[in-house]
Scaffold this motif. Structure first.
Motif, mmCIF file in Angstrom:
data_model
loop_
_atom_site.group_PDB
_atom_site.id
_atom_site.type_symbol
_atom_site.label_atom_id
_atom_site.label_comp_id
_atom_site.label_asym_id
_atom_site.label_seq_id
_atom_site.Cartn_x
_atom_site.Cartn_y
_atom_site.Cartn_z
ATOM 1 N N GLU A 231 0.877 -0.878 -0.401
ATOM 2 C CA GLU A 231 -0.289 -0.072 0.196
ATOM 3 C C GLU A 231 1.481 1.492 -0.052
ATOM 4 N N VAL A 232 0.512 1.883 -0.513
ATOM 5 C CA VAL A 232 1.397 3.510 -1.107
ATOM 6 C C VAL A 232 0.704 4.619 -1.682
ATOM 7 N N PRO A 233 0.696 5.229 -0.788
ATOM 8 C CA PRO A 233 -0.016 6.961 -0.404
ATOM 9 C C PRO A 233 -0.408 7.745 -1.383
ATOM 10 N N GLU A 234 -1.841 8.007 -1.328
ATOM 11 C CA GLU A 234 -2.423 8.565 -2.651
ATOM 12 C C GLU A 234 -1.772 9.599 -3.394
ATOM 13 N N ILE A 235 -1.831 9.345 -4.691
ATOM 14 C CA ILE A 235 -1.282 10.706 -5.780
ATOM 15 C C ILE A 235 -2.057 11.421 -6.074
ATOM 16 N N THR A 236 -2.190 13.063 -5.738
ATOM 17 C CA THR A 236 -2.354 13.947 -6.687
ATOM 18 C C THR A 236 -1.238 14.976 -7.418
ATOM 19 N N GLU A 237 -1.952 15.721 -7.833
ATOM 20 C CA GLU A 237 -1.135 17.017 -8.878
ATOM 21 C C GLU A 237 -0.293 17.266 -7.333
ATOM 22 N N GLU A 238 -0.856 18.021 -6.517
ATOM 23 C CA GLU A 238 -0.040 18.285 -5.516
ATOM 24 C C GLU A 238 0.545 18.202 -4.915
ATOM 25 N N SER A 239 0.502 16.443 -4.686
ATOM 26 C CA SER A 239 1.239 16.103 -3.825
ATOM 27 C C SER A 239 3.055 15.311 -5.270
ATOM 28 N N PHE A 240 2.418 14.575 -6.050
ATOM 29 C CA PHE A 240 3.006 14.540 -7.500
ATOM 30 C C PHE A 240 4.451 15.825 -6.918
ATOM 31 N N ALA A 241 3.403 17.118 -7.495
ATOM 32 C CA ALA A 241 4.639 18.505 -7.497
ATOM 33 C C ALA A 241 5.640 18.656 -6.585
ATOM 34 N N ARG A 242 5.089 18.396 -5.168
ATOM 35 C CA ARG A 242 5.741 17.958 -3.748
ATOM 36 C C ARG A 242 6.664 17.262 -4.162
ATOM 37 N N ARG A 243 6.635 16.125 -3.967
ATOM 38 C CA ARG A 243 7.551 14.568 -3.660
ATOM 39 C C ARG A 243 8.748 14.704 -4.695
ATOM 40 N N ILE A 244 8.800 15.305 -6.409
ATOM 41 C CA ILE A 244 9.943 14.511 -6.902
ATOM 42 C C ILE A 244 11.155 15.929 -5.949
ATOM 43 N N GLU A 245 11.878 15.686 -6.415
ATOM 44 C CA GLU A 245 13.130 16.193 -6.297
ATOM 45 C C GLU A 245 14.496 16.198 -7.492
ATOM 46 N N LEU A 246 14.754 18.092 -7.636
ATOM 47 C CA LEU A 246 15.438 17.848 -9.029
ATOM 48 C C LEU A 246 16.592 17.680 -8.597
ATOM 49 N N ARG A 247 17.226 16.924 -9.201
ATOM 50 C CA ARG A 247 18.376 16.261 -8.859
ATOM 51 C C ARG A 247 19.347 17.385 -10.349
ATOM 52 N N SER A 248 18.975 17.001 -11.741
ATOM 53 C CA SER A 248 20.137 17.959 -12.510
ATOM 54 C C SER A 248 19.094 18.727 -13.762
ATOM 55 N N ILE A 249 20.518 19.225 -13.747
ATOM 56 C CA ILE A 249 19.915 20.642 -15.252
ATOM 57 C C ILE A 249 20.851 20.305 -16.343
ATOM 58 N N ALA A 250 20.338 19.824 -17.836
ATOM 59 C CA ALA A 250 21.220 19.757 -18.640
ATOM 60 C C ALA A 250 20.898 21.497 -19.910
ATOM 61 N N MET A 251 22.019 22.133 -20.096
ATOM 62 C CA MET A 251 21.229 22.987 -20.355
ATOM 63 C C MET A 251 22.010 23.713 -21.793
ATOM 64 N N GLU A 252 21.686 23.496 -23.243
ATOM 65 C CA GLU A 252 22.230 24.172 -24.267
ATOM 66 C C GLU A 252 22.818 25.658 -24.358
ATOM 67 N N PRO A 253 23.111 26.075 -25.341
ATOM 68 C CA PRO A 253 23.719 27.044 -25.801
ATOM 69 C C PRO A 253 22.285 28.232 -25.975
ATOM 70 N N ASP A 254 21.431 27.334 -27.032
ATOM 71 C CA ASP A 254 20.387 28.085 -27.662
ATOM 72 C C ASP A 254 18.959 28.687 -25.886
ATOM 73 N N GLY A 255 19.337 28.313 -24.902
ATOM 74 C CA GLY A 255 18.783 28.175 -24.005
ATOM 75 C C GLY A 255 17.140 27.318 -23.452
ATOM 76 N N SER A 256 17.454 26.067 -24.947
ATOM 77 C CA SER A 256 16.957 25.047 -24.392
ATOM 78 C C SER A 256 17.255 24.240 -22.897
ATOM 79 N N PHE A 257 16.255 23.235 -22.413
ATOM 80 C CA PHE A 257 16.609 22.469 -20.850
ATOM 81 C C PHE A 257 16.067 21.150 -21.222
ATOM 82 N N SER A 258 16.879 20.331 -20.164
ATOM 83 C CA SER A 258 15.915 19.247 -20.046
ATOM 84 C C SER A 258 16.745 19.374 -18.699
#
Length: 289
Positions: A231-258
């Motif tokens: 059993e795992v907690p219910e997932i809502t948009e609010e909880s999803f947005a809160r739970r994910i954690e940024l680990r890295s950003i890849a940036m290109e010279p034109d400003g495109s990113f992942s």
């Protein structure tokens, strides 16, 4: 012809058509391999590439520096057997007989290395001696480190054409990679500038990325939740947005990113990737890895 049409036309070539895009006569070259390798599927065969950073024309003795590729075809059977990228060693000099790519007009976005190609006819010598290429290799091996007041220490991975470092993002250290052309310092400056623009508005970007990922992926996360063994907690948009954690950003010279987020096990250890650009904002998000 736009870039997509061009790439499709290249991929649809038969082996005979592809080989006709190279000069008829082979020439002898000494080539310094560095920068990785790869294979692409075409029409009935695989185009295998090993990257080089310089070569010497044995007839003229002229040294040519710049990214390029030595290439050769393999069949589906050879590809499926594995090991096709192990034929050549990186940071080694080979003497080859090869046919040079015939120059032709290409659309914007086609890499320089894809035009600077040699189709292998014969491998004449491995670990060949060439003082000029030895000097190029010595220079290539020297580390390139940038110290930026805002981005800190950035180290260039020459094989991947990428500066790597860490920055403080909303109180936490994350990894950053600036995807550049290692031979073009203008791209270094553009990528650094783009990353600093994003960093200066990190609160807004963080919120936009989280909310976009939540809108696109919460339903999918709920489907994964139903298949969990416990059993795992219910997932809502609010909880999803809160739970994910940024680990890295890849940036290109034109400003495109992942941007790569930890999924907090909502996708059982896969990651969440958010794509966008500084000019157009967040474009999409997906579960990956």
């Amino acid at each position: 012809m736009d870039l997509l049409e061009y790439m499709r036309s290249q991929d649809s070539m038969t082996q005979a058509e592809w080989e006709r895009t190279f000069e008829d006569e082979g020439r002898e070259i000494l080539v310094l391999l560095a920068g990785g390798s790869g294979a692409g599927k075409r029409n009935g065969f695989w185009d295998v590439s090993h990257y080089f950073i310089a070569y010497v024309d044995c007839q003229t003795g002229a040294l040519h520096t710049g990214d390029g590729r030595i290439v050769y075809p393999v069949s589906d059977e050879e590809h499926d057997a594995g090991g096709i990228l192990d034929r050549f060693r990186r940071e080694a000099v080979y003497r080859l007989k090869a046919r040079k790519k015939i120059p032709h007009e290409v659309p914007e976005g086609v890499t320089a290395s894809s035009q600077n190609q040699f189709l292998i006819v014969e491998v004449l010598e491995e670990d060949a001696s060439c003082p000029a290429l030895d000097k190029v290799l010595t220079e290539y091996r020297k580390p390139v480190v940038l110290n930026d007041e805002e981005l800190g220490e950035l180290t260039l991975d020459k094989d991947l054409d990428m500066f790597e470092g860490e920055v403080l993002w909303r109180g936490e250290q994350i990894c950053v990679s600036l995807e550049v052309d290692a031979a073009d310092e203008d791209t270094w400056a553009d990528a650094r500038r783009a990353m600093k623009v994003m960093l200066a508005e990190q609160d807004r970007w963080d919120g936009d990325m989280r909310s976009s990922a939540a809108r696109e992926l919460t339903e999918l996360a709920c489907e994964w939740r139903e298949s969990a063994d416990e059993e795992v907690p219910e997932i809502t948009e609010e909880s999803f947005a809160r739970r994910i954690e940024l680990r890295s950003i890849a940036m290109e010279p034109d400003g495109s990113f992942s941007a790569y987020f930890d999924d907090d096990d909502m996708f059982f250890g896969h990651c969440v990737v958010v794509y966008g650009s500084l000019t157009d904002g967040v474009a999409s998000a997906e579960m990956a890895g």
